[in-house]
Design an enzyme around this catalytic site. Structure first.
Site, mmCIF file in Angstrom:
data_model
loop_
_atom_site.group_PDB
_atom_site.id
_atom_site.type_symbol
_atom_site.label_atom_id
_atom_site.label_comp_id
_atom_site.label_asym_id
_atom_site.label_seq_id
_atom_site.Cartn_x
_atom_site.Cartn_y
_atom_site.Cartn_z
ATOM 1 N N CYS A 169 0.796 -1.233 0.000
ATOM 2 C CA CYS A 169 0.000 0.000 0.000
ATOM 3 C C CYS A 169 0.827 1.281 0.000
ATOM 4 C CB CYS A 169 -0.941 0.012 1.202
ATOM 5 S SG CYS A 169 -2.081 -1.388 1.228
ATOM 6 N N CYS A 226 0.399 2.361 6.687
ATOM 7 C CA CYS A 226 0.822 0.981 6.948
ATOM 8 C C CYS A 226 0.819 0.230 5.625
ATOM 9 C CB CYS A 226 -0.129 0.312 7.932
ATOM 10 S SG CYS A 226 -1.840 0.257 7.359
#
Length: 473
Positions: free
Chosen positions: A132, A453
């Site tokens: 991500c 994250c």
């Protein structure tokens, strides 16, 4: 934590209730922001600026983009970036793009998208993947190329296309096919055919679980929320806040990084994100757990959804921007990456990265005017906030003498986030940086922090400073 009432319009701060978090003590207020505060500068570093960035509308997978290929989305972001800033393709020294679930025909999608967009075949390009935070990795890779005086002007971005993902034959079937390809006689082929079993035809889908743990991210989010006593109500309230703020920003025309896309064969021009839906607490409360059943708290509404989209930005030295007559959005001041236990701390990247970044730059929480934090799950966001405000967590895992504290939530994701706008894995990092730069202008701030994250227990934190005279167009 009542996000609905205290934070829903981003104008009031909210405090965290840590009564249920073990081993915490009384909160200590952070020092007041100092007007002259500025991040530490390295003597040998050049000023690297974020000139501008764009993104396609972020759409739920399986919708209007579904018949495209991912490099076509990336191509559009590249062309739109150049057109918006009146940049000649020949000025671009290097292109770095992020991608997570890769189309096998365009594995180096940076190169294929660049060629499709008409860039010179002399312009190098490579693709990075870091889940991500892939476009964050693309940006910081570009920063490194500039800092080492290798290149002057870098385009960085990312693309994700969840409407069509590679589905493979089983390993046994692949092995059989490879052997068959090498077989030279009919007898050899028939011999191989005799080893075939119907079970070989079972397909292999892209991994939805962590390779190291075998656990899906949704399960990890549920366990993290439970560990920090994040209630279902807190998660739904935060999700409602995200959608409400995104809707408000969309209606006010704040998403100036978004560039419309005319999809071939579709009459209507795509000009807005289609995942923003403002619901009610009552409707959200009716949804069943999506991962840990029947007791989990993660639902389809308080988790980010599968999204298609692409983004791109151009970065360069401040000196080069002045030479070209460009007006940058922001200085890219600092960054770092963190990694931790991918089982129990998979989604705690911001809680690890933010304190380290602030310490590195000599800053305090209250020095930050804009927070743009990736929202994988509402439970993940609230857990990270509680971790930062926990003496026990900060002492045990961060090695600090006391807790970091709670960021001012009136400055937190004020235009919504990944829960509402959408999350094309590799494209989100550029959006976070652009929303930070534009929010600093509209909210008259100076410093912004981007954090996220990522799968594998990794994370990123970046420090961005408003450029003098920047606009939010």
């Amino acid at each position: 934590m009542n996000f609905q009432n205290a934070c829903v319009l981003g104008r009031k701060s909210a405090s965290l209730n840590l009564k249920n978090v073990s081993r915490t003590v009384q909160s200590r207020p952070m020092s007041a922001a100092v007007a002259a505060t500025a991040p530490k500068q390295r003597n040998n570093s050049q000023n690297i600026v974020l000139v501008d960035g764009v993104r396609t509308p972020f759409l739920t997978s399986g919708s209007t983009y579904s018949k495209l290929m991912p490099h076509e989305l990336a191509r559009h972001s590249l062309l739109s970036l150049l057109q918006k800033n009146k940049l000649d393709k020949e000025l671009i020294d290097y292109i770095v793009y992020g991608s997570v679930i890769q189309e096998v025909k365009t594995s180096n999608i940076a190169r294929e998208a660049a060629l499709a967009a008409g860039f010179s075949d002399k312009t190098p390009a490579h693709t990075v993947t870091m889940a991500c935070i892939s476009s964050n990795a693309a940006i910081t890779t570009g920063m490194g190329l500039i800092a080492t005086n290798t290149y002057d002007i870098i385009v960085a971005g990312g693309v994700e296309f969840m409407s069509d993902v590679p589905i493979r034959h089983s390993r046994k079937m692949r092995a059989l096919m490879l052997k068959a390809n090498k077989a030279k006689t009919l007898g050899q082929r028939l011999s191989l055919l005799s080893t075939f079993r119907p079970g070989f035809l079972a397909p292999e889908l892209p991994a939805v679980a962590e390779f190291s743990s075998g656990e899906t991210m949704g399960h990890s989010a549920d366990r993290l929320a439970s560990a920090f006593n994040v209630s279902r109500e807190e998660q739904d309230s935060y999700a409602l806040r995200s959608h409400t703020l995104a809707k408000e920003a969309q209606e006010k025309g704040y998403f100036t990084d978004l560039v419309p896309f005319k999809v071939q064969g579709v009459d209507q021009v795509v000009d807005k994100d289609n995942g923003i839906r403002v619901s009610t607490p009552e409707s959200l409360a009716k949804l069943r757990p999506a991962f840990v059943k029947p007791y989990g708290t993660i639902t389809a509404a308080n988790a980010s959804f599968l999204t298609d989209g692409a983004s791109a930005c151009v970065i360069m030295t401040e000196e080069k921007a002045k030479q070209l007559g460009l007006k940058p959005k922001a200085y890219l001041r600092d960054f770092l990456y963190v990694s931790q236990d991918p089982v129990d701390q998979l989604l705690l990247g911001p809680a690890y990265g933010i304190p380290k970044l602030l310490s590195k730059a000599g800053l305090k929480l209250n020095d930050i005017d804009s927070w743009e934090i990736h929202e994988a799950f509402a439970g993940q966001i609230v857990a990270n906030l509680k971790a930062l405000d926990s003496d026990w967590f900060c002492k045990t895992y961060l090695g600090l003498s006391e807790k970091v504290g709670t960021p001012d939530l009136s400055k937190w994701n004020n235009w919504g986030g990944s829960l509402s706008i959408g999350h094309p894995f590799a494209a989100t990092g550029v959006r976070l940086c652009m929303h930070t730069a534009n929010r600093l202008v509209r909210e008259d701030g100076k410093l912004g922090v981007v954090a996220a994250c990522a799968a594998g227990g990794q994370g990123v934190a970046m420090l961005i400073e408003r450029y003098p005279g920047a606009t939010a167009d």
